[in-house]
Write a protein that holds these residues in place. Structure first.
Motif, mmCIF file in Angstrom:
data_model
loop_
_atom_site.group_PDB
_atom_site.id
_atom_site.type_symbol
_atom_site.label_atom_id
_atom_site.label_comp_id
_atom_site.label_asym_id
_atom_site.label_seq_id
_atom_site.Cartn_x
_atom_site.Cartn_y
_atom_site.Cartn_z
ATOM 1 N N LEU A 9 0.827 -1.207 0.000
ATOM 2 C CA LEU A 9 0.000 0.000 0.000
ATOM 3 C C LEU A 9 0.860 1.255 0.000
ATOM 4 O O LEU A 9 0.610 2.197 -0.752
ATOM 5 C CB LEU A 9 -0.930 -0.007 1.218
ATOM 6 C CG LEU A 9 -1.922 1.145 1.323
ATOM 7 C CD1 LEU A 9 -2.913 1.104 0.164
ATOM 8 C CD2 LEU A 9 -2.664 1.066 2.638
ATOM 9 N N LEU A 10 1.899 1.256 0.823
ATOM 10 C CA LEU A 10 2.798 2.418 0.860
ATOM 11 C C LEU A 10 3.547 2.601 -0.450
ATOM 12 O O LEU A 10 3.724 3.720 -0.936
ATOM 13 C CB LEU A 10 3.792 2.278 2.012
ATOM 14 C CG LEU A 10 3.237 2.543 3.400
ATOM 15 C CD1 LEU A 10 4.243 2.129 4.467
ATOM 16 C CD2 LEU A 10 2.884 4.017 3.557
ATOM 17 N N LEU A 11 3.987 1.493 -1.040
ATOM 18 C CA LEU A 11 4.751 1.587 -2.280
ATOM 19 C C LEU A 11 3.888 1.991 -3.467
ATOM 20 O O LEU A 11 4.398 2.492 -4.470
ATOM 21 C CB LEU A 11 5.482 0.267 -2.550
ATOM 22 C CG LEU A 11 6.572 -0.065 -1.533
ATOM 23 C CD1 LEU A 11 7.181 -1.425 -1.838
ATOM 24 C CD2 LEU A 11 7.639 1.019 -1.482
ATOM 25 N N GLU A 12 2.570 1.813 -3.355
ATOM 26 C CA GLU A 12 1.649 2.248 -4.416
ATOM 27 C C GLU A 12 1.460 3.768 -4.415
ATOM 28 O O GLU A 12 0.815 4.300 -5.315
ATOM 29 C CB GLU A 12 0.288 1.580 -4.248
ATOM 30 C CG GLU A 12 0.286 0.101 -4.571
ATOM 31 C CD GLU A 12 -1.042 -0.558 -4.241
ATOM 32 O OE1 GLU A 12 -1.979 0.142 -3.787
ATOM 33 O OE2 GLU A 12 -1.142 -1.780 -4.432
ATOM 34 N N GLN A 13 2.026 4.442 -3.449
ATOM 35 C CA GLN A 13 1.827 5.882 -3.309
ATOM 36 C C GLN A 13 2.740 6.717 -4.204
ATOM 37 O O GLN A 13 2.852 7.918 -4.042
ATOM 38 C CB GLN A 13 2.034 6.299 -1.843
ATOM 39 C CG GLN A 13 1.124 5.591 -0.868
ATOM 40 C CD GLN A 13 -0.336 5.781 -1.185
ATOM 41 O OE1 GLN A 13 -0.790 6.890 -1.407
ATOM 42 N NE2 GLN A 13 -1.073 4.679 -1.223
ATOM 43 N N ASN A 14 3.424 6.066 -5.150
ATOM 44 C CA ASN A 14 4.319 6.753 -6.082
ATOM 45 C C ASN A 14 5.389 7.562 -5.354
ATOM 46 O O ASN A 14 5.607 8.737 -5.640
ATOM 47 C CB ASN A 14 3.534 7.652 -7.049
ATOM 48 C CG ASN A 14 2.642 6.848 -7.959
ATOM 49 O OD1 ASN A 14 3.025 5.760 -8.395
ATOM 50 N ND2 ASN A 14 1.454 7.354 -8.231
ATOM 51 N N LEU A 15 6.035 6.916 -4.392
ATOM 52 C CA LEU A 15 7.119 7.555 -3.650
ATOM 53 C C LEU A 15 8.368 7.575 -4.514
ATOM 54 O O LEU A 15 8.555 6.737 -5.389
ATOM 55 C CB LEU A 15 7.389 6.760 -2.368
ATOM 56 C CG LEU A 15 6.192 6.522 -1.447
ATOM 57 C CD1 LEU A 15 6.567 5.553 -0.330
ATOM 58 C CD2 LEU A 15 5.699 7.837 -0.870
ATOM 59 N N ASP A 16 9.251 8.565 -4.255
ATOM 60 C CA ASP A 16 10.503 8.550 -5.014
ATOM 61 C C ASP A 16 11.349 7.357 -4.559
ATOM 62 O O ASP A 16 11.087 6.742 -3.532
ATOM 63 C CB ASP A 16 11.262 9.877 -4.886
ATOM 64 C CG ASP A 16 11.786 10.165 -3.500
ATOM 65 O OD1 ASP A 16 12.440 9.269 -2.919
ATOM 66 O OD2 ASP A 16 11.582 11.279 -2.994
ATOM 67 N N ASP A 17 12.345 7.011 -5.337
ATOM 68 C CA ASP A 17 13.124 5.788 -5.107
ATOM 69 C C ASP A 17 13.770 5.742 -3.730
ATOM 70 O O ASP A 17 13.792 4.693 -3.079
ATOM 71 C CB ASP A 17 14.201 5.627 -6.184
ATOM 72 C CG ASP A 17 13.613 5.289 -7.542
ATOM 73 O OD1 ASP A 17 12.432 4.860 -7.580
ATOM 74 O OD2 ASP A 17 14.325 5.448 -8.546
ATOM 75 N N ALA A 20 11.028 5.126 -1.126
ATOM 76 C CA ALA A 20 10.519 3.764 -1.295
ATOM 77 C C ALA A 20 11.502 2.749 -0.716
ATOM 78 O O ALA A 20 11.099 1.795 -0.047
ATOM 79 C CB ALA A 20 10.258 3.473 -2.763
ATOM 80 N N SER A 21 12.795 2.969 -0.927
ATOM 81 C CA SER A 21 13.816 2.071 -0.368
ATOM 82 C C SER A 21 13.807 2.124 1.149
ATOM 83 O O SER A 21 13.920 1.090 1.822
ATOM 84 C CB SER A 21 15.206 2.440 -0.879
ATOM 85 O OG SER A 21 15.301 2.204 -2.247
ATOM 86 N N LEU A 22 13.679 3.301 1.700
ATOM 87 C CA LEU A 22 13.634 3.476 3.149
ATOM 88 C C LEU A 22 12.396 2.797 3.730
ATOM 89 O O LEU A 22 12.477 2.102 4.751
ATOM 90 C CB LEU A 22 13.657 4.957 3.523
ATOM 91 C CG LEU A 22 13.634 5.289 5.007
ATOM 92 C CD1 LEU A 22 14.844 4.683 5.716
ATOM 93 C CD2 LEU A 22 13.587 6.779 5.218
#
Length: 103
Positions: A9-17, A20-22
């Motif tokens: 769910l968090l990774l679907e939020q279009n976070l920067d790389d 997303a890694s963090l």
């Protein structure tokens, strides 16, 4: 919600790389801490499931685990090859954390 569902769910939020890694790293740390994988052989898993069906609650299991007068401590020790206590209770409460492995 499971840790995997929360991470997805968090990774679907279009976070920067970098973010997303963090997030992925922090979720893996939390998962290892609060939902560790409990490894059992197929035979141990079957014994675990059979015992779980016969025992009415996790409280009963916790009491028998520490009661030296019953047959259960040795049975449980043999059941999971020495893995007991917190990991065994984790598997009891969250069977999805069990991974069946080859001997």
């Amino acid at each position: 919600m499971t840790f995997d569902e929360a991470e997805n769910l968090l990774l679907e939020q279009n976070l920067d790389d970098e973010v997303a890694s963090l997030v992925a790293y922090e979720m893996s740390v939390l998962k290892d801490t609060y939902a560790p994988t409990v490894r059992m052989t197929q035979e141990q898993y079957q014994q675990f499931i059979d015992f779980r069906k016969r025992t009415d609650s996790v409280q009963t299991h916790a009491v028998t685990l520490h009661d030296k007068k019953t047959k259960y401590p040795e049975f449980l020790n043999d059941l999971v090859g020495g893995v007991y206590g917190r990991l065994f209770l984790q598997a009891w409460l969250h069977p999805e954390t069990i991974k069946v492995v080859d001997e």
